[in-house]
Write a protein that holds these residues in place. Structure first.
Motif, mmCIF file in Angstrom:
data_model
loop_
_atom_site.group_PDB
_atom_site.id
_atom_site.type_symbol
_atom_site.label_atom_id
_atom_site.label_comp_id
_atom_site.label_asym_id
_atom_site.label_seq_id
_atom_site.Cartn_x
_atom_site.Cartn_y
_atom_site.Cartn_z
ATOM 1 N N GLY A 192 -3.450 -2.106 -0.455
ATOM 2 C CA GLY A 192 -4.169 -2.467 0.764
ATOM 3 C C GLY A 192 -4.467 -1.203 1.551
ATOM 4 N N PHE A 193 -5.694 -0.703 1.439
ATOM 5 C CA PHE A 193 -6.017 0.579 2.060
ATOM 6 C C PHE A 193 -6.973 0.372 3.240
ATOM 7 C CE2 PHE A 193 -7.410 5.149 1.831
ATOM 8 C CZ PHE A 193 -6.146 5.695 1.904
ATOM 9 N N GLY A 194 -6.600 -0.589 4.101
ATOM 10 C CA GLY A 194 -7.346 -0.804 5.331
ATOM 11 C C GLY A 194 -6.869 0.150 6.406
ATOM 12 N N ARG A 195 -7.021 -0.250 7.669
ATOM 13 C CA ARG A 195 -6.648 0.621 8.789
ATOM 14 C C ARG A 195 -5.195 1.079 8.700
ATOM 15 N NH1 ARG A 195 -8.989 -3.921 10.972
ATOM 16 N NH2 ARG A 195 -11.081 -3.727 11.883
ATOM 17 N N CYS A 248 -1.413 -5.103 2.741
ATOM 18 C CA CYS A 248 -2.609 -5.947 2.582
ATOM 19 C C CYS A 248 -2.445 -7.258 3.341
ATOM 20 C CB CYS A 248 -2.863 -6.228 1.107
ATOM 21 S SG CYS A 248 -1.513 -7.104 0.270
ATOM 22 N N SER A 249 -3.555 -7.934 3.558
ATOM 23 C CA SER A 249 -3.532 -9.240 4.223
ATOM 24 C C SER A 249 -3.024 -10.304 3.249
ATOM 25 C CB SER A 249 -4.934 -9.622 4.702
ATOM 26 O OG SER A 249 -5.427 -8.681 5.617
ATOM 27 N N ASN A 274 7.568 -3.543 2.242
ATOM 28 C CA ASN A 274 6.567 -4.538 2.662
ATOM 29 C C ASN A 274 6.586 -4.717 4.166
ATOM 30 O OD1 ASN A 274 4.682 -6.579 2.788
ATOM 31 N ND2 ASN A 274 6.044 -8.173 2.017
ATOM 32 N N THR A 275 5.475 -4.372 4.823
ATOM 33 C CA THR A 275 5.310 -4.609 6.265
ATOM 34 C C THR A 275 4.053 -5.435 6.537
ATOM 35 O OG1 THR A 275 4.176 -2.470 6.489
ATOM 36 C CG2 THR A 275 6.539 -2.509 6.963
ATOM 37 N N SER A 276 3.588 -6.161 5.534
ATOM 38 C CA SER A 276 2.360 -6.949 5.700
ATOM 39 C C SER A 276 2.687 -8.404 6.022
ATOM 40 C CB SER A 276 1.483 -6.839 4.451
ATOM 41 O OG SER A 276 2.170 -7.320 3.300
#
Length: 360
Positions: A192-195, A248-249, A274-276
């Motif tokens: 997950g390479f978002g913000r 990631c979401s 994991n912090t999602s």
């Protein structure tokens, strides 16, 4: 007092030339603004929030809120949401057709004080043409910081060391006692390479890893170039990474993305963080992987369910660090999230563009 009585009072005061002018002006103001005052839109808030956010709402809305301990009880939410124009909710509130039916046709916006929105029945909300808003960007830095802290706490066995110091295990300095895994010359994999994923990469870059790789639905070439990261397949990330970070979401595609098969493809020396969202992980598979040393350790800020029951096996594992979902728990961050949530609501009720509308 109603509008007729206010107008009557003004006529009487006009006949009395000795009346104080300011008093007359007050009555005139009440008459002129009576309709708008009485027709203020109503907002229901599911938890206690900061005064700055409340002040923004109070200026334009009538507020009702849950002020008890913990999340609002379901029956309370269903009772209080009736005929409200806006809902200010949290990730702990399941907003589905049951809630929307109780709200009725007046509901114009559901604003969540979170970046995640898996607690919202998006299809149902969209079907009713209700606007949705969330709070992205604001919590990016705080969550990235916490992710790095959790990674270090897990890989360097910080909680184990703290416990050893307190319970008398610490007898003397020892060359290989409580040694952990370092980031230098390692391969860091970010799913997950978002913000948030990008900010995690920026912070970890200073620890001098050999490689940063990422798995994402779309290419992030420009953003990846800033940290010299490379996009790879999910399987390659699992096989090559010394640290696997989930950012990631939670969607239908990512539900239980980390299952028994995924953990078996990881290095036996890998650290998993994991912090999602907890649902991205098959938790039973993770427990098995940790117990059988299929991976070296795990750091979790999110689980299923939350709070995690005290009898859960994860609490008994020394190679697992558990935090109570505090990724964005910086005082200023949470205040700004609530303020943005309030601004989204006001904009929606005025028919204006939302500062951070959730469009899917």
């Amino acid at each position: 007092m109603n509008l007729n009585s206010i107008s009557c009072a003004i006529r009487i005061l006009n006949l009395n030339h000795k009346i104080i002018p300011s008093t007359l002006n007050i009555f005139r103001f009440c008459r002129n603004n009576f309709t708008s005052i009485m027709n203020k839109p109503s907002v229901y808030i599911t938890r206690q929030v900061n005064e700055e956010a409340l002040d923004i709402l109070r200026e334009h809305c009538e507020i009702t809120s849950w002020t008890g301990e913990g999340p609002v009880p379901r029956d309370e939410l269903l009772r209080k949401i009736e005929d409200k124009n806006a809902l200010f909710c949290m990730l702990t509130d399941q907003i589905n057709s049951e809630v929307l039916n109780k709200a009725g046709k007046k509901l114009q916006i559901v604003a969540t004080m979170s970046v995640g929105y898996d607690h919202l029945d998006v299809d149902e909300i969209k079907k009713r043409k209700i606007k949705m808003a969330y709070t992205p960007d604001i919590l990016t830095d705080a969550t990235a910081e916490l992710t790095v802290a959790l990674l270090l706490a897990t890989s360097r066995r910080i909680l184990e060391a703290n416990e050893a110091a307190k319970n008398g295990e610490w007898k003397a300095w020892s060359p290989f006692w409580l040694c952990g895994t370092g980031l230098q010359n390692s391969t860091v994999g970010i799913v997950g390479f978002g913000r948030i994923g990008q900010e995690i990469a920026k912070r970890l870059k200073s620890f001098k890893p050999k490689n940063i790789v990422y798995y994402n639905r779309s290419e992030k070439a420009d953003e990846a170039k800033l940290v010299d990261a490379k996009r790879v397949t999910f399987d390659k990330l699992l096989a090559k990474s010394d640290f696997v970070i989930v950012s990631c979401s939670l969607t239908q595609d990512t539900q239980h993305l980390f299952n028994e098969n995924a953990f078996n493809k990881m290095k036996r020396t890998a650290i998993f963080v994991n912090t999602s969202r907890g649902g991205v992980v098959d938790q039973d598979a993770l427990i098995k992987a940790l117990e059988n040393k299929i991976i070296l350790g795990a750091g979790l800020d999110v689980m299923t369910p939350e709070p995690l029951p005290l009898h859960n096996p994860l609490f008994k594992l020394k190679n697992c660090v558990i935090l109570p979902h505090i990724g964005s728990a910086c005082i200023q961050t949470r205040k700004e999230m609530a303020i943005l949530c309030a601004k989204n609501i006001i904009a929606a009720l005025r028919g204006e563009e939302l500062p951070s509308e959730l469009i899917i």
